[in-house]
Design an enzyme around this catalytic site. Sequence first.
Site, PDB file in Angstrom:
ATOM      1  N   GLU A   9      -7.137  14.698 -18.278  1.00 39.32           N
ATOM      2  CA  GLU A   9      -6.257  14.032 -17.290  1.00 39.32           C
ATOM      3  C   GLU A   9      -4.769  14.197 -17.621  1.00 39.32           C
ATOM      4  O   GLU A   9      -4.030  13.195 -17.656  1.00 39.32           O
ATOM      5  CB  GLU A   9      -6.621  12.543 -17.175  1.00 39.32           C
ATOM      6  CG  GLU A   9      -8.015  12.324 -16.633  1.00 39.32           C
ATOM      7  CD  GLU A   9      -8.342  10.877 -16.302  1.00 39.32           C
ATOM      8  OE1 GLU A   9      -7.574   9.969 -16.652  1.00 39.32           O
ATOM      9  OE2 GLU A   9      -9.399  10.658 -15.665  1.00 39.32           O
ATOM     10  N   GLU A  34     -16.009  13.270 -14.997  1.00 40.95           N
ATOM     11  CA  GLU A  34     -16.025  11.799 -15.023  1.00 40.95           C
ATOM     12  C   GLU A  34     -16.293  11.304 -13.614  1.00 40.95           C
ATOM     13  O   GLU A  34     -15.503  11.592 -12.706  1.00 40.95           O
ATOM     14  CB  GLU A  34     -14.684  11.220 -15.517  1.00 40.95           C
ATOM     15  CG  GLU A  34     -14.456  11.394 -16.997  1.00 40.95           C
ATOM     16  CD  GLU A  34     -13.204  10.680 -17.506  1.00 40.95           C
ATOM     17  OE1 GLU A  34     -12.890   9.579 -16.991  1.00 40.95           O
ATOM     18  OE2 GLU A  34     -12.552  11.238 -18.401  1.00 40.95           O
TER      19      GLU A  34
HETATM   20  O1  AHR Z   1     -13.687   6.624 -18.565  1.00 41.84           O
HETATM   21  C1  AHR Z   1     -12.588   5.799 -18.750  1.00 41.84           C
HETATM   22  C2  AHR Z   1     -11.274   6.557 -18.631  1.00 41.84           C
HETATM   23  O2  AHR Z   1     -11.102   6.979 -17.310  1.00 41.84           O
HETATM   24  C3  AHR Z   1     -11.149   7.844 -19.419  1.00 41.84           C
HETATM   25  O3  AHR Z   1     -10.733   7.633 -20.722  1.00 41.84           O
HETATM   26  C4  AHR Z   1     -10.100   8.596 -18.665  1.00 41.84           C
HETATM   27  O4  AHR Z   1     -10.251   9.984 -18.782  1.00 41.84           O
HETATM   28  C5  AHR Z   1     -10.235   8.089 -17.235  1.00 41.84           C
HETATM   29  O5  AHR Z   1      -9.021   7.692 -16.723  1.00 41.84           O
END
Ligand code: AHR
Length: 499
Positions: A174, A292
């Site tokens: 990110e 994610e």
């Molecule tokens: O999964 C929680 C967080 O969400 C992770 O650390 C990040 O990559 C995202 O913003």
Amino acid sequence: MNGKVHIMLDKDYTVGPIGSRLYSTFVEHLGRCIYGGIYEPGHPQADAQGFREDVRALVKELHFGALRYPGGNFVSGYNWRDGIGPRAERPVRLDYAWSSLEPNEIGIDEFSDYAKSVGSEVMYAVNMGTGTPQEAGYLVEYANFPSGTFYSDLRIKNGHRDPHNIKLWCVGNEMDGAWQTCHLDAPDYGKKALEAAKIMKWVDPSIELAVCGSASSWQPSYPEWDRVVLEYTYDKVDYISLHRYYENLGNELDFLASFHEMDGFIKTVAAAADYVKALKRSKRTMMLSFDEWNIWYQAKTRLKQWEFAPPILEDNYSLLDAVVFGGLLCTLINNADRVRIACLAQMVNVIAPIFTETGGRAIRQTIFYPFAMAAQYCTGTALKVFSKAPVLESAAYGEVSSIASAAAYDEGRGELAILCVNISGETQSLELDLRSFGRVRWIEHRIMDGDLSAVNTFDAPDRVIPRSLAVPADALSMPEVPLPPKSFHLMRFKGEHPC
Ligand code: AHR
């Protein structure tokens, strides 16, 4: 019954192969995901390395393809060397991302052993925040180089003669996010990622790299970020990442229609990648790593200051969450031609399907079940779903289908699996047309429906579980299937003769 839903499937109309990596997950040094989650040395069920056997048994039920590790936001301030060598000599550090204390009891060596023990591969994210391209190269050397160099010999000295052979790597996490440690703008990240990718692949040309795409479809830089980053890195990387979390912000239909938003996000990133492909006259199509995804009540997230393994991001999922989650699974399967990796974030305690008591029990959350069913049965080849269903008007997304659905045909097992989610408030009647499959036998029909606010707790761990509905014994009979309001379904069929 109100709405009529029609689904037609033909085994010759396919989307693409469903690899095990579509059912991956994410383990971050965050809250109680590792410490008090998978690892708890004093626990009665801990093995010799300190990993909890009760948690491991649940992890295995989810058939994860890859475990993404060690972060997440955590990785952008993490020095991987803190997590190797004798445990007693490892430093306690401040984790900037989550304002926690990091004891470094688990690092790349222990985690690789753990992944092997649950039958999954590791997807390792390198630090592109405070880290450098050279450090990323050293890490690949430590993990994958056989022997005879400083870092490969260090791994051997630390007890791992054989290389970990980690094939999948994320080039940072990110990096478009202002919250990220040492966040960069798109050209700066694109240049840094390119240099890291070059070194990482020089060290081990067999690895596959995922470059950071947009941290969410709500990021102001989306989808321009994706285009710019790929213009720098296209020839050196294999995937662009997508991250997206959904939550119920008060409009239930919008929440139920999250699968529709996810589909648009995937199509847009694929379009940005295809634009860059054309620009570069490349023959290679960029694949997507949705590394994610989940439901996360971000608005409720409260951090604690400088504690070890604080209980943070511990959402307790309802049946409604599980139904929405089922819709997201459908979208991932329907895009299996481009989305080759998808990581449910995260695996234990932190916005996760498995929930533990430190020192105590481990339970399955509601979202555990749709994931387990998909990972176990939606294998083989994703089929195109030709569906007709009433549409609903969502405030956030406009017209959306009242059902989400996906189908997979596993030729090896001779089985067809269908997922279906009715997001409408009415019972709908599903008619299935399985034409080219010929004579099929129903194996089972599992459903999750009922009180949408119900959750699983330590004292009522089976409050929300799937139940089985009776299926026709007669192979030829294909009755209409009632889909109760806001319900999730798995339907399985076996070919009676070669189709
Ligand atoms: O999964 C929680 C967080 O969400 C992770 O650390 C990040 O990559 C995202 O913003």
